[in-house]
Design a protein around this motif. Structure first.
Motif, PDB file in Angstrom:
ATOM      1  N   ALA A 226     -52.818  42.775 104.312  1.00  0.00           N
ATOM      2  CA  ALA A 226     -52.657  41.796 105.620  1.00  0.00           C
ATOM      3  C   ALA A 226     -52.942  42.242 107.029  1.00  0.00           C
ATOM      4  O   ALA A 226     -53.268  41.404 108.199  1.00  0.00           O
ATOM      5  CB  ALA A 226     -51.616  40.802 105.541  1.00  0.00           C
ATOM      6  N   LEU A 227     -52.909  43.356 107.581  1.00  0.00           N
ATOM      7  CA  LEU A 227     -52.125  43.940 108.490  1.00  0.00           C
ATOM      8  C   LEU A 227     -54.080  44.636 108.937  1.00  0.00           C
ATOM      9  O   LEU A 227     -53.921  44.381 109.646  1.00  0.00           O
ATOM     10  CB  LEU A 227     -51.096  45.116 108.909  1.00  0.00           C
ATOM     11  CG  LEU A 227     -49.592  44.336 109.170  1.00  0.00           C
ATOM     12  CD1 LEU A 227     -48.883  45.790 108.597  1.00  0.00           C
ATOM     13  CD2 LEU A 227     -49.488  43.978 110.002  1.00  0.00           C
ATOM     14  N   ASN A 228     -54.523  45.014 107.686  1.00  0.00           N
ATOM     15  CA  ASN A 228     -55.283  45.810 108.525  1.00  0.00           C
ATOM     16  C   ASN A 228     -57.046  44.721 108.314  1.00  0.00           C
ATOM     17  O   ASN A 228     -57.545  44.738 108.532  1.00  0.00           O
ATOM     18  CB  ASN A 228     -56.042  46.218 106.454  1.00  0.00           C
ATOM     19  CG  ASN A 228     -55.464  47.527 106.751  1.00  0.00           C
ATOM     20  OD1 ASN A 228     -54.775  48.299 107.400  1.00  0.00           O
ATOM     21  ND2 ASN A 228     -55.252  48.571 105.264  1.00  0.00           N
ATOM     22  N   TRP A 236     -52.998  34.500 111.131  1.00  0.00           N
ATOM     23  CA  TRP A 236     -52.402  33.469 110.746  1.00  0.00           C
ATOM     24  C   TRP A 236     -53.164  32.365 110.209  1.00  0.00           C
ATOM     25  O   TRP A 236     -53.215  31.365 109.701  1.00  0.00           O
ATOM     26  CB  TRP A 236     -51.751  33.066 111.163  1.00  0.00           C
ATOM     27  CG  TRP A 236     -50.232  33.564 111.405  1.00  0.00           C
ATOM     28  CD1 TRP A 236     -49.781  34.786 112.672  1.00  0.00           C
ATOM     29  CD2 TRP A 236     -49.306  34.843 110.225  1.00  0.00           C
ATOM     30  NE1 TRP A 236     -49.173  35.610 112.590  1.00  0.00           N
ATOM     31  CE2 TRP A 236     -48.975  35.872 110.788  1.00  0.00           C
ATOM     32  CE3 TRP A 236     -49.796  34.397 108.918  1.00  0.00           C
ATOM     33  CZ2 TRP A 236     -47.981  36.461 109.822  1.00  0.00           C
ATOM     34  CZ3 TRP A 236     -49.224  35.273 107.888  1.00  0.00           C
ATOM     35  CH2 TRP A 236     -48.250  36.237 109.297  1.00  0.00           C
ATOM     36  N   ARG A 237     -55.120  31.914 110.768  1.00  0.00           N
ATOM     37  CA  ARG A 237     -56.036  30.636 110.721  1.00  0.00           C
ATOM     38  C   ARG A 237     -56.013  31.372 109.418  1.00  0.00           C
ATOM     39  O   ARG A 237     -57.015  30.521 108.834  1.00  0.00           O
ATOM     40  CB  ARG A 237     -56.848  30.671 111.698  1.00  0.00           C
ATOM     41  CG  ARG A 237     -56.166  30.290 112.723  1.00  0.00           C
ATOM     42  CD  ARG A 237     -57.382  30.675 114.497  1.00  0.00           C
ATOM     43  NE  ARG A 237     -57.198  31.763 115.023  1.00  0.00           N
ATOM     44  CZ  ARG A 237     -58.714  31.533 115.268  1.00  0.00           C
ATOM     45  NH1 ARG A 237     -58.869  31.081 116.403  1.00  0.00           N
ATOM     46  NH2 ARG A 237     -59.023  33.193 116.192  1.00  0.00           N
ATOM     47  N   SER A 238     -56.282  32.426 108.963  1.00  0.00           N
ATOM     48  CA  SER A 238     -56.874  32.865 107.461  1.00  0.00           C
ATOM     49  C   SER A 238     -55.701  32.416 106.125  1.00  0.00           C
ATOM     50  O   SER A 238     -54.548  32.802 106.400  1.00  0.00           O
ATOM     51  CB  SER A 238     -56.968  34.381 107.282  1.00  0.00           C
ATOM     52  OG  SER A 238     -57.674  34.810 106.670  1.00  0.00           O
ATOM     53  N   ASN A 239     -56.132  31.463 105.288  1.00  0.00           N
ATOM     54  CA  ASN A 239     -55.019  31.562 103.580  1.00  0.00           C
ATOM     55  C   ASN A 239     -55.480  32.618 103.406  1.00  0.00           C
ATOM     56  O   ASN A 239     -54.312  33.427 102.418  1.00  0.00           O
ATOM     57  CB  ASN A 239     -55.837  30.801 102.917  1.00  0.00           C
ATOM     58  CG  ASN A 239     -56.257  29.743 103.518  1.00  0.00           C
ATOM     59  OD1 ASN A 239     -55.214  28.273 104.442  1.00  0.00           O
ATOM     60  ND2 ASN A 239     -57.269  28.790 102.961  1.00  0.00           N
ATOM     61  N   ILE A 242     -52.415  34.271 105.205  1.00  0.00           N
ATOM     62  CA  ILE A 242     -50.674  33.830 104.640  1.00  0.00           C
ATOM     63  C   ILE A 242     -50.679  34.100 102.993  1.00  0.00           C
ATOM     64  O   ILE A 242     -49.641  34.424 103.269  1.00  0.00           O
ATOM     65  CB  ILE A 242     -51.588  32.178 105.108  1.00  0.00           C
ATOM     66  CG1 ILE A 242     -51.259  31.640 106.295  1.00  0.00           C
ATOM     67  CG2 ILE A 242     -50.072  31.487 103.993  1.00  0.00           C
ATOM     68  CD1 ILE A 242     -51.736  30.329 106.201  1.00  0.00           C
ATOM     69  N   PHE A 243     -51.586  34.265 101.919  1.00  0.00           N
ATOM     70  CA  PHE A 243     -51.711  34.781 100.955  1.00  0.00           C
ATOM     71  C   PHE A 243     -50.911  36.146 100.741  1.00  0.00           C
ATOM     72  O   PHE A 243     -49.634  36.175 100.384  1.00  0.00           O
ATOM     73  CB  PHE A 243     -52.924  34.274  99.950  1.00  0.00           C
ATOM     74  CG  PHE A 243     -52.536  34.416  98.710  1.00  0.00           C
ATOM     75  CD1 PHE A 243     -51.643  33.526  97.831  1.00  0.00           C
ATOM     76  CD2 PHE A 243     -53.252  36.268  98.177  1.00  0.00           C
ATOM     77  CE1 PHE A 243     -51.582  34.322  96.783  1.00  0.00           C
ATOM     78  CE2 PHE A 243     -52.818  36.525  96.942  1.00  0.00           C
ATOM     79  CZ  PHE A 243     -51.844  35.289  96.338  1.00  0.00           C
ATOM     80  N   LEU A 244     -51.755  36.802 101.307  1.00  0.00           N
ATOM     81  CA  LEU A 244     -50.997  38.588 101.182  1.00  0.00           C
ATOM     82  C   LEU A 244     -49.500  38.327 101.781  1.00  0.00           C
ATOM     83  O   LEU A 244     -48.601  39.526 100.919  1.00  0.00           O
ATOM     84  CB  LEU A 244     -51.912  38.991 101.753  1.00  0.00           C
ATOM     85  CG  LEU A 244     -53.379  39.695 101.617  1.00  0.00           C
ATOM     86  CD1 LEU A 244     -54.274  40.035 102.356  1.00  0.00           C
ATOM     87  CD2 LEU A 244     -53.369  40.358 100.250  1.00  0.00           C
ATOM     88  N   THR A 245     -49.625  37.874 103.245  1.00  0.00           N
ATOM     89  CA  THR A 245     -47.470  37.603 103.330  1.00  0.00           C
ATOM     90  C   THR A 245     -47.293  37.748 102.654  1.00  0.00           C
ATOM     91  O   THR A 245     -45.629  37.486 102.542  1.00  0.00           O
ATOM     92  CB  THR A 245     -48.099  37.096 104.964  1.00  0.00           C
ATOM     93  OG1 THR A 245     -49.080  37.535 105.795  1.00  0.00           O
ATOM     94  CG2 THR A 245     -46.628  36.987 105.753  1.00  0.00           C
ATOM     95  N   ILE A 246     -46.769  36.220 102.095  1.00  0.00           N
ATOM     96  CA  ILE A 246     -45.780  35.569 101.201  1.00  0.00           C
ATOM     97  C   ILE A 246     -46.266  36.507  99.917  1.00  0.00           C
ATOM     98  O   ILE A 246     -44.931  36.404  99.642  1.00  0.00           O
ATOM     99  CB  ILE A 246     -46.533  33.917 100.560  1.00  0.00           C
ATOM    100  CG1 ILE A 246     -46.717  33.242 101.668  1.00  0.00           C
ATOM    101  CG2 ILE A 246     -45.436  33.584  99.702  1.00  0.00           C
ATOM    102  CD1 ILE A 246     -47.065  31.899 101.531  1.00  0.00           C
TER     103      ILE A 246
END
Length: 255
Positions: A226-228, A236-239, A242-246
């Motif tokens: 997610a960071l990369n 955060w405009r990318s799904n 968001i998915f990787l963070t969850i």
């Protein structure tokens, strides 16, 4: 680390000259692994151009190298107890050499990234194992000498690595970092094995928390990805972010 190992029989001690040789060889291996962190930094733009990828993707090869190195630390004790010092160091340095060979030859980004991950993991294994080896073979009165030499080998690559890496890139080409890795890593592996054969602590078959390790791997890999990816796909405009963070947060909870 090594103090928790029981010794089945008296272990033949190394002579003073052999202890010095072991210290120099393992110090060289330690320096080599850490040199590949600093020296690689000025090479990243050239690597991106050679592999035909966005420079941001080339940064992943360094970030994942560090991630793999960090994951190696909690598993190093298991390798040490399961396979012993000699086999663990031999296998780790040979894996480091093999991964370097792939990095030196491939023009495929995914193969290069995978090889850098293997390189980081193998290099990470050598650090705690080789430190334990050195301390075990020094007498208590002389362990400060071993730690001092170890510290010099740890600091030098970060100080000189970027400068030497830039010189290698401009003079020889970035692939020569990995070409140079191969003979040094193989020599360190073989000489260490020769010096340590017959002088190891008793092997055990300890359990490893594979479930916890897998959750830790998923958490770190997801959060690192997610960071990369954030600079490339708008955070955060990318799904995807968001998915990787969850996924990463959930894996940390289960871990």
């Amino acid at each position: 680390m090594t103090s928790s190992l029981r010794v089945a029989a008296p272990i033949p001690s190394l002579s003073a000259s052999m202890v010095i040789l072991l210290n120099l060889v393992i110090g060289l291996g330690h320096l080599l692994v850490l040199f590949n962190t600093g020296a690689y930094l000025p090479m990243i733009p050239r690597v991106a151009g050679s592999l035909g990828v966005n420079p941001a993707y080339a940064d992943w090869t360094q970030a994942n190298f560090f991630l793999a190195m960090a994951l190696a630390f909690p598993t190093a004790t298991w390798f040490l107890n399961r396979w012993g010092e000699m086999r663990s160091l031999l296998g780790a340095f040979l894996a480091f050499a093999l991964a370097s060979a792939v990095c030196a030859q491939t023009s495929n980004y995914h193969w290069f990234l995978a090889a850098r991950i293997v390189q980081g993991y193998a290099g990470g294994l050598t650090i705690p194992i080789s430190l334990g080896v050195i301390l075990r073979h020094y007498t208590p009165q002389r362990r400060n000498i071993g730690l001092t030499l170890w510290g010099i080998a740890a600091i030098t690559p970060f100080t000189l690595g970027p400068t030497i890496g830039g010189w290698i890139t401009d003079t020889l080409g970035w692939r020569w970092l990995f070409y140079l890795n191969m003979p040094i890593a193989v020599a360190v592996a073989l000489i260490s094995a020769i010096l340590l054969v017959g002088r190891e602590a008793e092997h055990h078959h300890p359990p490893l928390d594979w479930t916890g390790l897998i959750f830790l791997l998923i958490a770190l890999a997801a959060l690192e990805s997610a960071l990369n990816s954030g600079e490339i796909i708008s955070w955060w405009r990318s799904n995807t972010i968001i998915f990787l963070t969850i996924i990463g947060a959930a894996a940390l909870v289960f871990f």
